[in-house]
Design a protein around this motif. Structure first.
Motif, PDB file in Angstrom:
ATOM      1  N   MET A   1       0.882  -1.180  -0.012  1.00 16.76           N
ATOM      2  CA  MET A   1      -0.065   0.005  -0.051  1.00 16.76           C
ATOM      3  C   MET A   1       1.067   1.343   0.054  1.00 16.76           C
ATOM      4  O   MET A   1       1.510   1.499   0.922  1.00 16.76           O
ATOM      5  N   ARG A   2       0.727   1.887  -1.146  1.00 16.35           N
ATOM      6  CA  ARG A   2       1.761   3.168  -1.214  1.00 16.35           C
ATOM      7  C   ARG A   2       0.849   4.212  -0.795  1.00 16.35           C
ATOM      8  O   ARG A   2      -0.246   4.576  -1.178  1.00 16.35           O
ATOM      9  N   PHE A   3       1.562   5.302   0.033  1.00 17.34           N
ATOM     10  CA  PHE A   3       0.816   6.352   0.275  1.00 17.34           C
ATOM     11  C   PHE A   3       0.621   7.458  -1.031  1.00 17.34           C
ATOM     12  O   PHE A   3       1.260   7.319  -1.901  1.00 17.34           O
ATOM     13  N   GLN A   4      -0.643   8.288  -1.209  1.00 18.50           N
ATOM     14  CA  GLN A   4      -1.033   8.792  -2.137  1.00 18.50           C
ATOM     15  C   GLN A   4      -0.175   9.966  -2.375  1.00 18.50           C
ATOM     16  O   GLN A   4       0.087  10.396  -3.535  1.00 18.50           O
ATOM     17  N   SER A   5       0.297  10.665  -1.418  1.00 20.57           N
ATOM     18  CA  SER A   5       1.226  11.931  -1.675  1.00 20.57           C
ATOM     19  C   SER A   5       2.678  11.561  -0.720  1.00 20.57           C
ATOM     20  O   SER A   5       2.588  10.809   0.119  1.00 20.57           O
ATOM     21  N   PRO A   6       3.600  12.102  -1.119  1.00 22.68           N
ATOM     22  CA  PRO A   6       5.072  11.838  -0.355  1.00 22.68           C
ATOM     23  C   PRO A   6       4.707  12.277   0.998  1.00 22.68           C
ATOM     24  O   PRO A   6       3.898  13.429   1.318  1.00 22.68           O
ATOM     25  N   LEU A   7       5.468  11.737   2.049  1.00 22.40           N
ATOM     26  CA  LEU A   7       5.311  11.995   3.521  1.00 22.40           C
ATOM     27  C   LEU A   7       5.995  13.211   3.724  1.00 22.40           C
ATOM     28  O   LEU A   7       7.219  13.161   3.094  1.00 22.40           O
ATOM     29  N   ARG A   8       5.708  13.993   4.880  1.00 23.08           N
ATOM     30  CA  ARG A   8       6.848  15.027   5.283  1.00 23.08           C
ATOM     31  C   ARG A   8       7.238  14.689   6.859  1.00 23.08           C
ATOM     32  O   ARG A   8       6.216  14.152   7.567  1.00 23.08           O
ATOM     33  N   ARG A   9       8.220  14.818   7.177  1.00 30.62           N
ATOM     34  CA  ARG A   9       8.685  14.684   8.551  1.00 30.62           C
ATOM     35  C   ARG A   9       8.766  16.107   9.156  1.00 30.62           C
ATOM     36  O   ARG A   9       9.276  17.113   8.913  1.00 30.62           O
ATOM     37  N   VAL A  10       7.769  16.164  10.386  1.00 32.91           N
ATOM     38  CA  VAL A  10       7.502  17.328  10.987  1.00 32.91           C
ATOM     39  C   VAL A  10       7.660  16.898  12.581  1.00 32.91           C
ATOM     40  O   VAL A  10       8.047  15.891  13.006  1.00 32.91           O
ATOM     41  N   ARG A  11       7.509  18.012  13.226  1.00 29.79           N
ATOM     42  CA  ARG A  11       7.636  18.004  14.700  1.00 29.79           C
ATOM     43  C   ARG A  11       6.226  17.915  15.330  1.00 29.79           C
ATOM     44  O   ARG A  11       5.331  18.699  15.049  1.00 29.79           O
ATOM     45  N   LEU A  12       5.940  16.988  16.165  1.00 27.87           N
ATOM     46  CA  LEU A  12       4.543  17.161  16.907  1.00 27.87           C
ATOM     47  C   LEU A  12       4.605  18.055  18.058  1.00 27.87           C
ATOM     48  O   LEU A  12       5.716  17.826  18.956  1.00 27.87           O
ATOM     49  N   LEU A  13       3.719  18.941  18.182  1.00 22.32           N
ATOM     50  CA  LEU A  13       3.478  19.734  19.155  1.00 22.32           C
ATOM     51  C   LEU A  13       2.562  19.442  20.418  1.00 22.32           C
ATOM     52  O   LEU A  13       2.967  19.119  21.434  1.00 22.32           O
ATOM     53  N   ARG A  14       1.442  18.668  19.725  1.00 19.48           N
ATOM     54  CA  ARG A  14       0.563  18.097  20.719  1.00 19.48           C
ATOM     55  C   ARG A  14      -0.478  17.518  19.915  1.00 19.48           C
ATOM     56  O   ARG A  14      -0.860  17.735  18.883  1.00 19.48           O
ATOM     57  N   ARG A  15      -1.148  16.161  20.598  1.00 17.23           N
ATOM     58  CA  ARG A  15      -2.331  15.698  20.028  1.00 17.23           C
ATOM     59  C   ARG A  15      -3.521  16.069  21.117  1.00 17.23           C
ATOM     60  O   ARG A  15      -3.185  15.872  22.421  1.00 17.23           O
ATOM     61  N   TYR A  16      -4.594  16.441  20.589  1.00 20.25           N
ATOM     62  CA  TYR A  16      -5.583  16.718  21.550  1.00 20.25           C
ATOM     63  C   TYR A  16      -7.209  16.289  20.788  1.00 20.25           C
ATOM     64  O   TYR A  16      -7.146  15.980  19.471  1.00 20.25           O
ATOM     65  N   LYS A  17      -8.263  15.954  21.746  1.00 18.08           N
ATOM     66  CA  LYS A  17      -9.249  15.556  21.297  1.00 18.08           C
ATOM     67  C   LYS A  17      -9.389  14.497  20.362  1.00 18.08           C
ATOM     68  O   LYS A  17     -10.243  14.327  19.480  1.00 18.08           O
ATOM     69  N   ARG A  18      -8.471  13.520  20.610  1.00 13.97           N
ATOM     70  CA  ARG A  18      -8.482  12.215  20.104  1.00 13.97           C
ATOM     71  C   ARG A  18      -7.847  12.515  18.659  1.00 13.97           C
ATOM     72  O   ARG A  18      -6.721  11.828  18.261  1.00 13.97           O
ATOM     73  N   PHE A  19      -8.550  13.226  17.762  1.00 14.61           N
ATOM     74  CA  PHE A  19      -8.111  13.188  16.242  1.00 14.61           C
ATOM     75  C   PHE A  19      -7.569  14.397  15.709  1.00 14.61           C
ATOM     76  O   PHE A  19      -7.576  14.465  14.575  1.00 14.61           O
ATOM     77  N   LEU A  20      -7.204  15.501  16.772  1.00 14.20           N
ATOM     78  CA  LEU A  20      -6.466  16.506  16.149  1.00 14.20           C
ATOM     79  C   LEU A  20      -4.977  16.487  16.954  1.00 14.20           C
ATOM     80  O   LEU A  20      -4.587  15.990  18.000  1.00 14.20           O
ATOM     81  N   SER A  21      -4.094  17.461  16.127  1.00 13.32           N
ATOM     82  CA  SER A  21      -2.878  17.310  16.470  1.00 13.32           C
ATOM     83  C   SER A  21      -2.252  18.888  15.885  1.00 13.32           C
ATOM     84  O   SER A  21      -2.641  19.003  14.708  1.00 13.32           O
ATOM     85  N   ASP A  22      -1.262  19.312  16.663  1.00  8.24           N
ATOM     86  CA  ASP A  22      -0.798  20.610  16.238  1.00  8.24           C
ATOM     87  C   ASP A  22       0.576  20.247  15.708  1.00  8.24           C
ATOM     88  O   ASP A  22       1.491  19.175  16.606  1.00  8.24           O
ATOM     89  N   ILE A  23       1.066  20.699  14.715  1.00  5.65           N
ATOM     90  CA  ILE A  23       2.333  20.148  13.925  1.00  5.65           C
ATOM     91  C   ILE A  23       3.035  21.438  13.636  1.00  5.65           C
ATOM     92  O   ILE A  23       2.667  22.378  13.309  1.00  5.65           O
ATOM     93  N   LEU A  24       4.377  21.113  13.698  1.00  6.64           N
ATOM     94  CA  LEU A  24       5.407  22.223  13.226  1.00  6.64           C
ATOM     95  C   LEU A  24       6.176  21.856  11.916  1.00  6.64           C
ATOM     96  O   LEU A  24       7.108  20.865  12.054  1.00  6.64           O
ATOM     97  N   LEU A  25       6.085  22.607  11.163  1.00  8.83           N
ATOM     98  CA  LEU A  25       6.679  22.111   9.587  1.00  8.83           C
ATOM     99  C   LEU A  25       8.273  22.589   9.778  1.00  8.83           C
ATOM    100  O   LEU A  25       8.736  23.550  10.472  1.00  8.83           O
ATOM    101  N   GLU A  26       8.895  22.174   8.751  1.00  3.13           N
ATOM    102  CA  GLU A  26      10.208  22.594   8.695  1.00  3.13           C
ATOM    103  C   GLU A  26      10.514  24.043   8.527  1.00  3.13           C
ATOM    104  O   GLU A  26      11.424  24.567   8.899  1.00  3.13           O
ATOM    105  N   ASP A  27       9.594  24.760   7.731  1.00  3.22           N
ATOM    106  CA  ASP A  27       9.772  26.056   7.735  1.00  3.22           C
ATOM    107  C   ASP A  27       9.410  27.001   8.792  1.00  3.22           C
ATOM    108  O   ASP A  27       9.330  28.306   8.799  1.00  3.22           O
ATOM    109  N   GLY A  28       8.942  26.384   9.897  1.00  3.35           N
ATOM    110  CA  GLY A  28       8.630  27.071  11.314  1.00  3.35           C
ATOM    111  C   GLY A  28       7.187  27.311  11.176  1.00  3.35           C
ATOM    112  O   GLY A  28       6.819  27.910  12.354  1.00  3.35           O
ATOM    113  N   THR A  29       6.218  27.034  10.223  1.00  3.39           N
ATOM    114  CA  THR A  29       4.960  27.234  10.212  1.00  3.39           C
ATOM    115  C   THR A  29       4.301  26.078  11.047  1.00  3.39           C
ATOM    116  O   THR A  29       4.549  25.144  11.137  1.00  3.39           O
TER     117      THR A  29
END
Length: 242
Positions: free
Chosen positions: A1-29
């Motif tokens: 099973m291949r992913f439909q789009s290339p994956l990006r390695r990012v930083r997890l900031l937090r996971r909340y409400k079970r289905f949501l997460s805040d992430i930090l991209l390489e460009d700082g956004t």
């Protein structure tokens, strides 16, 4: 099973409400990403961990990114997306890559059985009894190289066990396939201390004739495929609470 789009390695900031997460991209956004896992995700959702997300350009979707993999400190990748195990197994069944089920050549997905359940697959083959196959995703590891299921109380999982046991009691073949979403485990057991009711149900299902098998997953940022079979240990990984 291949992913439909290339994956990006990012930083997890937090996971909340079970289905949501805040992430930090390489460009700082910072962005909000979908977390496709309702479980406890023990050890897989710590703030600061590197994770891999899949982007999309679909304007109908509220979130631009979806969390797919967690990267552990030793570099091990863990598939946290509970929507993928059935897709991985479906591909493996079509290619005959599940030895315990390789004799079956017809596969139907999401088949109703019991009072209120859907089996992952109903397999059939000439001269063979039909077999119900239920797939469970295993991501919990607490000690050694042992994967455990479940990582939280699962009334739905217990119901599946009871209905598979009932099917086996009626003379049908029933299989529970535990799919390890990580490569640092080589056996699976029930986490009886986390969900004693599930542990009791697993023992009752085994006694009724439900077959329990397990496989690893080969995991890479490009995609996921079924790995080798590993043992399912009888009993619980931990002692159920008294």
């Amino acid at each position: 099973m291949r992913f439909q789009s290339p994956l990006r390695r990012v930083r997890l900031l937090r996971r909340y409400k079970r289905f949501l997460s805040d992430i930090l991209l390489e460009d700082g956004t910072q962005h909000v990403a979908h977390c496709p896992n309702p479980g406890a995700m023990t050890g897989l959702a710590e703030p600061g961990m590197p994770i891999w997300v899949e982007g999309n350009d679909n304007p109908r979707r509220k979130l631009r990114y979806a969390w797919r993999l967690t990267e552990l400190p030793d570099g091990t990748l863990v598939n946290i997306d509970t929507s993928t195990p059935n897709r991985i197994v479906a591909e493996a069944l079509r290619s005959g890559a599940v030895p315990a089920l390789a004799a079956y050549d017809t596969h139907r997905a999401e088949v109703r059985y019991g009072q209120a359940s859907r089996a992952g697959f109903l397999l059939s083959g000439a001269g063979l009894p039909d077999v119900l196959v239920e797939v469970k995703s295993v991501t919990l590891r607490r000690a050694g190289r042992l994967g455990e299921f479940p990582d939280t109380v699962t009334a739905r999982g217990a119901r599946h066990l009871a209905e598979l046991a009932a099917a086996a009691g009626e003379g049908r073949r029933a299989v529970l396939l535990y799919l390890l979403g990580r490569s640092d485990c080589d056996a699976v057991a029930v986490a009886g201390d986390i969900d004693p009711a599930y542990a009791r149900g697993a023992e009752a299902a085994r006694a009724a004739g439900v077959e329990m098998i397990a496989h690893t997953t080969r995991i890479a940022p490009e995609g996921l495929t079924l790995g080798p079979a590993v043992p399912v240990r009888p009993g619980s990984g931990k002692s159920p609470s008294k």
